[in-house]
Design an enzyme around this catalytic site. Structure first.
Site: not given
Length: 109
Positions: A34, A37
């Site tokens: 991600c 993230c």
């Protein structure tokens, strides 16, 4: 990866960590693949340092702990959930700047 100020959560210790905390708990639901993230990870680490003793900060890898993510209906990541007294107090989905994140967290400490 995570600094020593950040607790690494998994299915086995999630409930204990969140329910038995004496302070609010910020849980970062994330995954290796991600991009956002990875962008918010340094912000979460800085918050963990700054809020030490006032708020517990933890990370949970959703790929390795899918049932916990499902229990909290985490469908987009990064999702950061603030738990207070064992219950979800606020949910933040997506990247936030440190200033934005601190403004949210300050309501719970």
């Amino acid at each position: 990866m995570a600094s020593e100020k950040i607790n690494v959560l998994e299915e086995a210790n999630f409930n204990d960590t969140v329910n038995n905390a004496k302070t609010p708990v910020l849980v970062d639901f994330w995954a290796d693949w991600c991009g956002p993230c990875k962008m918010i990870a340094p912000v979460v680490e800085e918050v963990a340092e700054e809020y030490e003793g006032r708020m517990k900060v933890a990370k949970l890898n959703v790929d390795e702990n899918g049932s916990v993510a499902a229990n909290y209906s985490v469908v987009s990541i990064p999702t950061l959930i603030v738990f207070k007294d064992g219950s979800e107090a606020e949910r933040i989905v997506g990247y936030r700047s440190k200033k934005e994140l601190k403004a949210i967290l300050d309501k719970y400490i």
